[in-house]
Motif scaffolding. Structure first.
Motif, PDB file in Angstrom:
ATOM      1  N   LYS A   1       0.847  -1.209   0.000  1.00 28.40           N
ATOM      2  CA  LYS A   1       0.000   0.000   0.000  1.00 28.40           C
ATOM      3  C   LYS A   1       0.878   1.253   0.000  1.00 28.40           C
ATOM      4  O   LYS A   1       2.072   1.178   0.321  1.00 28.40           O
ATOM      5  CB  LYS A   1      -0.907  -0.011   1.233  1.00 28.40           C
ATOM      6  CG  LYS A   1      -0.165   0.029   2.576  1.00 28.40           C
ATOM      7  CD  LYS A   1      -1.094  -0.309   3.748  1.00 28.40           C
ATOM      8  CE  LYS A   1      -0.345  -0.280   5.065  1.00 28.40           C
ATOM      9  NZ  LYS A   1      -1.153  -0.860   6.168  1.00 28.40           N
TER      10      LYS A   1
ATOM     11  N   TYR B   1       5.053   1.722   0.582  1.00 32.27           N
ATOM     12  CA  TYR B   1       5.642   2.540   1.650  1.00 32.27           C
ATOM     13  C   TYR B   1       6.563   3.625   1.074  1.00 32.27           C
ATOM     14  O   TYR B   1       7.693   3.831   1.514  1.00 32.27           O
ATOM     15  CB  TYR B   1       6.387   1.675   2.659  1.00 32.27           C
ATOM     16  CG  TYR B   1       5.491   0.822   3.545  1.00 32.27           C
ATOM     17  CD1 TYR B   1       4.391   0.152   3.021  1.00 32.27           C
ATOM     18  CD2 TYR B   1       5.741   0.671   4.910  1.00 32.27           C
ATOM     19  CE1 TYR B   1       3.572  -0.631   3.817  1.00 32.27           C
ATOM     20  CE2 TYR B   1       4.924  -0.103   5.725  1.00 32.27           C
ATOM     21  CZ  TYR B   1       3.838  -0.758   5.165  1.00 32.27           C
ATOM     22  OH  TYR B   1       3.030  -1.526   5.969  1.00 32.27           O
TER      23      TYR B   1
ATOM     24  N   ARG C   1     -10.302  -0.447  15.089  1.00 34.85           N
ATOM     25  CA  ARG C   1     -10.186   0.372  13.882  1.00 34.85           C
ATOM     26  C   ARG C   1     -11.184  -0.133  12.848  1.00 34.85           C
ATOM     27  O   ARG C   1     -12.137   0.553  12.528  1.00 34.85           O
ATOM     28  CB  ARG C   1      -8.743   0.318  13.376  1.00 34.85           C
ATOM     29  CG  ARG C   1      -8.425   1.315  12.299  1.00 34.85           C
ATOM     30  CD  ARG C   1      -6.945   1.372  11.966  1.00 34.85           C
ATOM     31  NE  ARG C   1      -6.470   0.197  11.243  1.00 34.85           N
ATOM     32  CZ  ARG C   1      -5.229   0.081  10.777  1.00 34.85           C
ATOM     33  NH1 ARG C   1      -4.353   1.066  10.963  1.00 34.85           N
ATOM     34  NH2 ARG C   1      -4.856  -1.003  10.133  1.00 34.85           N
TER      35      ARG C   1
ATOM     36  N   HIS D   1      -5.785  -7.645  13.185  1.00 31.01           N
ATOM     37  CA  HIS D   1      -4.544  -6.848  13.144  1.00 31.01           C
ATOM     38  C   HIS D   1      -4.124  -6.520  14.572  1.00 31.01           C
ATOM     39  O   HIS D   1      -4.969  -6.170  15.403  1.00 31.01           O
ATOM     40  CB  HIS D   1      -4.830  -5.569  12.345  1.00 31.01           C
ATOM     41  CG  HIS D   1      -3.616  -4.810  11.897  1.00 31.01           C
ATOM     42  ND1 HIS D   1      -2.432  -5.414  11.523  1.00 31.01           N
ATOM     43  CD2 HIS D   1      -3.418  -3.477  11.746  1.00 31.01           C
ATOM     44  CE1 HIS D   1      -1.559  -4.479  11.151  1.00 31.01           C
ATOM     45  NE2 HIS D   1      -2.126  -3.301  11.283  1.00 31.01           N
TER      46      HIS D   1
ATOM     47  N   ASN E   1       1.643  -8.688  11.475  1.00 32.93           N
ATOM     48  CA  ASN E   1       2.403  -7.747  10.650  1.00 32.93           C
ATOM     49  C   ASN E   1       3.891  -8.018  10.911  1.00 32.93           C
ATOM     50  O   ASN E   1       4.246  -9.018  11.546  1.00 32.93           O
ATOM     51  CB  ASN E   1       2.000  -6.305  10.981  1.00 32.93           C
ATOM     52  CG  ASN E   1       2.358  -5.934  12.417  1.00 32.93           C
ATOM     53  OD1 ASN E   1       2.583  -6.799  13.259  1.00 32.93           O
ATOM     54  ND2 ASN E   1       2.425  -4.647  12.697  1.00 32.93           N
ATOM     55  N   THR E   2       4.774  -7.133  10.423  1.00 35.58           N
ATOM     56  CA  THR E   2       6.216  -7.394  10.527  1.00 35.58           C
ATOM     57  C   THR E   2       6.653  -7.705  11.966  1.00 35.58           C
ATOM     58  O   THR E   2       7.307  -8.725  12.209  1.00 35.58           O
ATOM     59  CB  THR E   2       7.020  -6.176  10.007  1.00 35.58           C
ATOM     60  OG1 THR E   2       6.689  -5.966   8.640  1.00 35.58           O
ATOM     61  CG2 THR E   2       8.514  -6.406  10.152  1.00 35.58           C
TER      62      THR E   2
ATOM     63  N   ARG F   1       1.545 -10.965   7.158  1.00 31.23           N
ATOM     64  CA  ARG F   1       1.437  -9.770   6.303  1.00 31.23           C
ATOM     65  C   ARG F   1       2.552  -8.799   6.672  1.00 31.23           C
ATOM     66  O   ARG F   1       2.541  -8.208   7.745  1.00 31.23           O
ATOM     67  CB  ARG F   1       0.093  -9.057   6.543  1.00 31.23           C
ATOM     68  CG  ARG F   1      -1.134  -9.917   6.370  1.00 31.23           C
ATOM     69  CD  ARG F   1      -2.403  -9.083   6.514  1.00 31.23           C
ATOM     70  NE  ARG F   1      -2.493  -8.362   7.778  1.00 31.23           N
ATOM     71  CZ  ARG F   1      -3.066  -8.824   8.876  1.00 31.23           C
ATOM     72  NH1 ARG F   1      -3.622 -10.017   8.902  1.00 31.23           N
ATOM     73  NH2 ARG F   1      -3.091  -8.087   9.959  1.00 31.23           N
TER      74      ARG F   1
ATOM     75  N   GLY G   1       4.875  -5.396   5.793  1.00 31.85           N
ATOM     76  CA  GLY G   1       5.126  -4.179   5.040  1.00 31.85           C
ATOM     77  C   GLY G   1       6.502  -3.642   5.418  1.00 31.85           C
ATOM     78  O   GLY G   1       7.503  -3.908   4.724  1.00 31.85           O
ATOM     79  N   ILE G   2       6.575  -2.981   6.537  1.00 29.23           N
ATOM     80  CA  ILE G   2       7.776  -2.222   6.910  1.00 29.23           C
ATOM     81  C   ILE G   2       9.055  -3.075   6.895  1.00 29.23           C
ATOM     82  O   ILE G   2      10.122  -2.582   6.519  1.00 29.23           O
ATOM     83  CB  ILE G   2       7.568  -1.529   8.296  1.00 29.23           C
ATOM     84  CG1 ILE G   2       8.557  -0.396   8.520  1.00 29.23           C
ATOM     85  CG2 ILE G   2       7.618  -2.527   9.445  1.00 29.23           C
ATOM     86  CD1 ILE G   2       8.197   0.894   7.877  1.00 29.23           C
TER      87      ILE G   2
ATOM     88  N   TYR H   1       7.769   4.841   9.373  1.00 27.69           N
ATOM     89  CA  TYR H   1       6.656   4.680   8.432  1.00 27.69           C
ATOM     90  C   TYR H   1       6.273   6.028   7.822  1.00 27.69           C
ATOM     91  O   TYR H   1       5.921   6.120   6.651  1.00 27.69           O
ATOM     92  CB  TYR H   1       5.399   4.156   9.147  1.00 27.69           C
ATOM     93  CG  TYR H   1       5.444   2.750   9.708  1.00 27.69           C
ATOM     94  CD1 TYR H   1       6.189   2.446  10.844  1.00 27.69           C
ATOM     95  CD2 TYR H   1       4.689   1.735   9.151  1.00 27.69           C
ATOM     96  CE1 TYR H   1       6.182   1.170  11.398  1.00 27.69           C
ATOM     97  CE2 TYR H   1       4.673   0.447   9.696  1.00 27.69           C
ATOM     98  CZ  TYR H   1       5.420   0.173  10.819  1.00 27.69           C
ATOM     99  OH  TYR H   1       5.416  -1.091  11.358  1.00 27.69           O
TER     100      TYR H   1
END
Ligand SMILES: *Cc1c(COP(=O)(O)O)cnc(C)c1O
Length: 368
Positions: free
Chosen positions: A38, A42, A136, A165, A206-207, A222, A224-225, A352
């Motif tokens: 997304k 990043y 969220r 999440h 996440n990471t 999942r 990302g970072i 981020y």
């Protein structure tokens, strides 16, 4: 790695391979890997990143919005793409482009069933998001019966995964809370399986979840970072390589006397005879005004030069009084040595934010 002669974001694809392999080494062989691309991956380039990850046999991609998924499909990306936060106005496009929605509320589920039935779809893949404490997006545990009865009412969609999440997977002080989220997710999954008779994939991490909660990887993770080179901790940063270097160049050097001011609103006043360098990167490129007035710095010939005065739209001025440099010298905003996380910490934000802020005006250059 060449010397920058304008503002560029240099993206090192071999660092991406390294990070992918490192994170993958944390997983069981059967655990699937979803890359979160997304926000232009990043702040880098979602198409180039996704193409590279497809060569590495990535299992899944995720984007936040439908438009981001469309950009990947336009570029020929064939891997399944989860859209984390679709809006129902874009469902038609989502289906046309074979994107898979996160369904996080009864309202969104109703809307998606309506369109898939109108189109006579069969078993269109969806992913059901549950809220386990982030508050969220996501269904609550007590909505499972409602969700399952809506699912049973139609053959147009099929649940491919259940996910949630984590709120604080990077924070050791929140170990208890994170474990509660993991338990809650397991309870939800069990109940969903019992009521529906289906066994979708499960994913939660996440990471930082990948790194800190190996027992919670379920069927997929999942990241990302981490793919972009940040581990949210000093130790993990050592194992990951930032893929992006933001570089620029000194356009002009000024010598100013005591009492002279620099930039808009005269926000910086010289305390003696000083030298300043003007650099062609500003808030329109992603250097938020928060980095001005000494909160951020750049690196020139290995020395830190503080950003002085207010950040302009297209430029910053930095103090080079004690730095040996000339016009045309390279300026590093961040790279693998001067990490974006250090710069963001000096301005009380997070990696981020600074990496995703690099605007589309900045030229991207790729290293193989
Ligand atoms: C952005 C996002 C991720 C990626 O998190 P990282 O900390 O960057 O690894 C994973 N899952 C969801 C739902 C997200 O929104």
């Amino acid at each position: 790695m060449s010397k920058a002669q304008e503002t560029i974001l240099e993206i090192d694809l071999s660092a991406l391979t390294h990070n992918f392999n490192y994170l993958k080494s944390k997983l069981q062989p059967q655990t699937k890997f979803l890359a979160v691309v997304k926000a232009f991956a990043y702040g880098s380039d979602s198409v180039a990143i996704a193409k590279h990850l497809e060569k590495l046999d990535i299992d899944y991609f995720a984007v936040a919005y439908v438009k981001e998924g469309v950009a990947l499909r336009d570029a020929g990306i064939k891997t399944p793409i989860l859209v984390l936060h679709p809006q129902s106005i874009n469902f038609k496009t989502l289906i046309e482009r074979c994107l898979e929605p996160s369904i996080y509320s009864a309202h969104v589920l109703d809307e998606f069933i309506k369109i898939t039935e109108t189109q006579a779809q069969k078993n269109y893949p969806i992913h059901i998001k549950f809220n386990t404490g982030l508050n969220r997006l996501g269904f609550e545990e007590n909505e499972i019966d409602t969700v399952v009865s809506k699912l049973k009412s139609t053959a147009s969609i099929k649940v491919k995964s259940l996910f949630s999440h984590l709120a604080a997977s990077e924070d050791a002080k929140e170990l208890d809370f994170t474990n509660l989220q993991i338990e809650k997710f397991k309870t939800i999954a069990k109940k969903f399986e019992d009521v529906s008779g289906q066994k979708p994939w499960l994913h939660l991490c996440n990471t930082s979840g990948i790194i800190n909660y190996p027992e919670a990887h379920f069927n997929m993770v999942r990241s990302g970072i981490g793919l972009y080179g940040f581990g949210n901790s000093v130790e993990e940063d050592k194992n990951l390589k930032p893929i992006a270097s933001l570089k620029s160049v000194i356009s002009q050097i000024h010598t100013i006397e005591k009492g002279e001011t620099v930039g808009y609103n005269r926000a910086y006043t010289s305390i003696g005879t000083e030298r300043t360098a003007t650099v062609p990167i500003g808030h329109a490129d992603g250097i938020n005004r928060i980095y001005g007035n000494g909160n951020g710095f750049v690196v020139i010939n290995g020395e830190k030069a503080p950003i002085i005065g207010n950040v302009c739209m297209d430029m910053i001025m930095v103090n080079i009084t004690n730095i040996d440099c000339v016009e045309g010298d390279e300026v590093i905003i961040f790279n693998s040595e001067y990490r974006a996380s250090n710069l963001s910490e000096s301005a009380k934000t997070i990696s981020y934010e600074i990496i995703t802020a690099v605007s589309q005006r900045v030229k991207r250059i790729f290293l193989p």
